[in-house]
Write a protein that holds these residues in place. Structure first.
Motif, PDB file in Angstrom:
ATOM      1  N   ALA A 149      59.843 -66.052 -39.044  1.00  0.00           N
ATOM      2  CA  ALA A 149      59.266 -66.529 -40.295  1.00  0.00           C
ATOM      3  C   ALA A 149      60.347 -67.208 -41.119  1.00  0.00           C
ATOM      4  O   ALA A 149      61.531 -66.914 -40.964  1.00  0.00           O
ATOM      5  CB  ALA A 149      58.665 -65.366 -41.082  1.00  0.00           C
ATOM      6  N   THR A 179      59.500 -62.194 -45.735  1.00  0.00           N
ATOM      7  CA  THR A 179      60.065 -62.779 -44.520  1.00  0.00           C
ATOM      8  C   THR A 179      60.923 -61.749 -43.778  1.00  0.00           C
ATOM      9  O   THR A 179      60.850 -61.630 -42.544  1.00  0.00           O
ATOM     10  CB  THR A 179      60.904 -64.026 -44.873  1.00  0.00           C
ATOM     11  OG1 THR A 179      60.073 -64.925 -45.600  1.00  0.00           O
ATOM     12  CG2 THR A 179      61.424 -64.716 -43.625  1.00  0.00           C
ATOM     13  N   ILE A 180      61.714 -60.997 -44.540  1.00  0.00           N
ATOM     14  CA  ILE A 180      62.537 -59.938 -43.938  1.00  0.00           C
ATOM     15  C   ILE A 180      61.642 -58.908 -43.251  1.00  0.00           C
ATOM     16  O   ILE A 180      61.927 -58.457 -42.132  1.00  0.00           O
ATOM     17  CB  ILE A 180      63.436 -59.289 -45.023  1.00  0.00           C
ATOM     18  CG1 ILE A 180      64.572 -60.258 -45.405  1.00  0.00           C
ATOM     19  CG2 ILE A 180      64.012 -57.958 -44.546  1.00  0.00           C
ATOM     20  CD1 ILE A 180      65.336 -59.876 -46.666  1.00  0.00           C
ATOM     21  N   ALA A 181      60.532 -58.544 -43.896  1.00  0.00           N
ATOM     22  CA  ALA A 181      59.596 -57.571 -43.311  1.00  0.00           C
ATOM     23  C   ALA A 181      59.004 -58.115 -42.011  1.00  0.00           C
ATOM     24  O   ALA A 181      58.908 -57.390 -41.007  1.00  0.00           O
ATOM     25  CB  ALA A 181      58.491 -57.241 -44.307  1.00  0.00           C
ATOM     26  N   SER A 212      61.397 -63.816 -49.863  1.00  0.00           N
ATOM     27  CA  SER A 212      62.456 -63.365 -48.958  1.00  0.00           C
ATOM     28  C   SER A 212      62.151 -61.971 -48.428  1.00  0.00           C
ATOM     29  O   SER A 212      62.339 -61.702 -47.243  1.00  0.00           O
ATOM     30  CB  SER A 212      63.827 -63.439 -49.630  1.00  0.00           C
ATOM     31  OG  SER A 212      63.770 -62.943 -50.938  1.00  0.00           O
ATOM     32  N   LEU A 213      61.647 -61.082 -49.291  1.00  0.00           N
ATOM     33  CA  LEU A 213      61.339 -59.722 -48.822  1.00  0.00           C
ATOM     34  C   LEU A 213      60.236 -59.747 -47.766  1.00  0.00           C
ATOM     35  O   LEU A 213      60.324 -59.058 -46.746  1.00  0.00           O
ATOM     36  CB  LEU A 213      60.941 -58.826 -49.996  1.00  0.00           C
ATOM     37  CG  LEU A 213      62.056 -58.468 -50.983  1.00  0.00           C
ATOM     38  CD1 LEU A 213      61.515 -57.617 -52.127  1.00  0.00           C
ATOM     39  CD2 LEU A 213      63.211 -57.746 -50.287  1.00  0.00           C
TER      40      LEU A 213
END
Lengths: 409, 409
Positions: free
Chosen positions: B92, B82-84, B79-80
């Motif tokens: 993404a 994808t957030i980035a 998740s991190l």
């Protein structure tokens, strides 16, 4: 002998030692001959840490990815609690939200439970095992991990209790029950042995903070008997059920209060019909919660409007109103912060007119100006200066015979 | 223009800053016009922290619950990351193992992938999105979260590359490629531009540590082109494919070594036929890895047996052998610790007899006693005193023309 759903929040499972304590509480209830389903939240500060990392990477992280991220918190707790129970010689099985059959809307961050497949949990219960379920999370129709938003673990517990037809749902918190008012600020606050769903709902909505209103609503709709109790102390808590025992015949059951309130006034609205619905649609779209609303027609051609919001939403609210000044056709906006809301709650009010009047008398006697008022069948709320909030709470608590040393007369 | 699977290990995603760096690497490959699937491990020390908490609660936590616990690690990373990527303007989608359709045996802690449903990942790729998959984890037939054991994320990446028919699978690590020997200990160690699966497999099994043997096997079976490269440096890594380019015509491609080896000898075995299989079954049951095995018939009536294990398994091994002394019908056991294994690897050996002899000559010339020997078609291993390990590695590296300044002659 029955089925009990127990819910332990983040503070109750905040460390390995706390988890040991929770395991002991679970075992005590199991040893009473009950089947047990336990719903847990993420450990203490876990959620904040995860949110912190996401915020370092993005100012507006996707809600889907936040659900993916945050749902790991409860997953850690369920496995650790299960490991603790196993080590103490008890068979237990952990389930994520999706494994426990908890289905939700296809919404991220604030999904509602739509259905629960009881099979996975029931099968384990039949084998005599304790079942540990991750609160706050579910699975959408399209297979996405969702979260239920604030108070989500309470909702998971109550929903499971409803579909499993549990005899009781125990909500373990860091307080020993529901009080007549906030015991941190008001002397002689007294724990209520029982309270009705509607009363609890008003108290929950009024910031009593013990139990999330969504969970109370769910419990009311499915008639789930709740008990709010302490995870550290052994004493009995407060039972929440349809008809609370009225042993004391009190008209008012509790005094709730909440600070950091701002009153916003929109003056000189030319077209009230259009403007009113537009204002609240615009605010709702930005997730700004509007509480009390007062409209006054000042003359034939224009009206004015006041509403209360949380202080933190003021900047955004003003921005929205100013951006839409033309469409909303108003003259000017004003606001006043540093306000508080104080409320009295009790189902006895329905058959006791004059309670509101008594409240205003008490406030007036204490030189407290009432700036806004809102009432329901079982509640009266007044917005006052924040500086007077605790005085008002003390005075009302005393007036309506709620203090510890006054009951059972 | 193609499909590339990239795998980033725990060190590469060890902090929010590292995740930013990984996002940039992913974007660079995406901007080359490729479809990208990224497989990630848990952040740096996460797994150790989770294991630590479980160990505080239980000396023997259930494997199912450990999988439940540890699988949260990769879920945080996906998740991190994808957030980035979103924050950098790239679409993404993250997938847990079960969401990515990764199916495994019903085994906990060390499951093998049985099948992958490619639909979820393919659908997102078709929408032009980068797909981020949690490594190391899958779902069993009965709906349990499983983990793949050591090197699991490598295996996830290679398996996805195989079923998605990716053009390439890039394994990003903290080294820049596969070296002729360990550059931390041997001067002039040189990065190999390419190497065959079999050579890599021998090196991986021999403790070169860059890539897990299971992943290499998988790549060989499905003919997945691998590249081992650095997540920090931009330089090209080492390509692993069926027929590595033999530009230098080297017989030996690498020198591997591993310390902390113990040789155990079981002497005076009366019934070799029964004892041999029994010994290794008993050790396997306790997950003790036996490496080199040497059996010698000493006379008509009894035989003896030597095998090598890791130092850390000695106590358990001796316990098992002594407990089963009668069934195994032996006279006595002996052991020698502080040993090391040194190996030369190269597919050129098949057509070059005398390589083993040359190795022994070099060791003898350096006064190094060989205590055990094991050979395969493309490898010769010798067990020697640990004190001589690095000397032996230096000498062999020099003898077989592997040093950086000697190539391309």
């Amino acid at each position: 002998m029955g089925l009990i759903v127990q819910k332990f929040g983040g503070t109750s499972v905040g460390s390995v030692d706390h988890i040991q304590n929770v395991a002991n509480r679970v075992i005590a209830e199991k040893n009473n001959g009950n089947d047990i389903v336990v719903v847990v939240s993420a450990m203490g500060k876990t959620t904040d840490q995860l949110v912190g990392m996401a915020k370092e990477l993005s100012t507006a992280p996707s809600k889907r990815e936040m659900d993916m991220l945050l749902s790991t918190g409860e997953q850690v707790t369920i496995s650790l609690l299960t490991i603790a129970l196993n080590a103490k010689g008890y068979e237990a099985t952990s389930f994520t939200g999706w494994q426990a059959g908890i289905k939700t809307e296809s919404v991220h961050g604030d999904a509602r439970i739509t259905d629960i497949d009881t099979k996975p949990v029931s099968q384990e219960l039949k084998k005599g095992r304790i079942v540990i379920v991750a609160g706050f999370q579910g699975l959408s129709e399209t297979g996405q991990i969702t979260t239920l938003g604030r108070g989500g673990s309470d909702t998971t517990a109550v929903a499971l209790a409803a579909v499993l037809k549990a005899d009781k749902c125990d909500i373990y918190t860091d307080v020993t029950g529901v009080f007549t008012t906030d015991p941190r600020y008001v002397k002689n606050a007294r724990k209520l042995p029982s309270i009705s769903y509607d009363e609890m709902l008003e108290l929950a909505n009024l910031g009593a903070g013990v139990l999330h209103p969504r969970a109370v609503e769910f419990a009311k709709n499915y008639n789930v008997k709740l008990e709010v109790r302490s995870s550290m102390e052994r004493e009995e808590g407060t039972i929440i059920e349809e008809v609370a025992e009225m042993e004391e015949n009190l008209v008012v059951r509790g005094v709730a209060f909440e600070d950091d309130i701002t009153r916003v006034s929109v003056l000189g609205i030319k077209d009230p019909l259009i403007s009113l619905s537009s204002i609240f649609s615009l605010l709702a779209k930005e997730h700004i919660n509007v509480d009390i609303i007062i409209q006054s027609i000042t003359d034939d051609k224009s009206s004015s409007l006041s509403f209360s919001i949380k202080n933190q939403d003021l900047t955004e609210t003003v921005k929205i109103l100013e951006k839409n000044r033309e469409a909303l056709s108003y003259d000017q906006i004003e606001w006043e912060s540093q306000l508080a809301k104080i409320s009295i709650v009790g189902s006895g009010m329905i058959s006791n007119p004059g309670v509101a009047a008594e409240m205003f008398n008490v406030l007036a006697a204490n030189n407290i100006v009432v700036k806004m008022v809102s009432t329901s069948e079982i509640k009266v709320s007044a917005v006052i200066d924040q500086a007077h909030m605790l005085n008002a709470a003390q005075a009302l608590h005393q007036t309506f015979d709620l203090a510890g040393d006054l009951v059972k007369n």
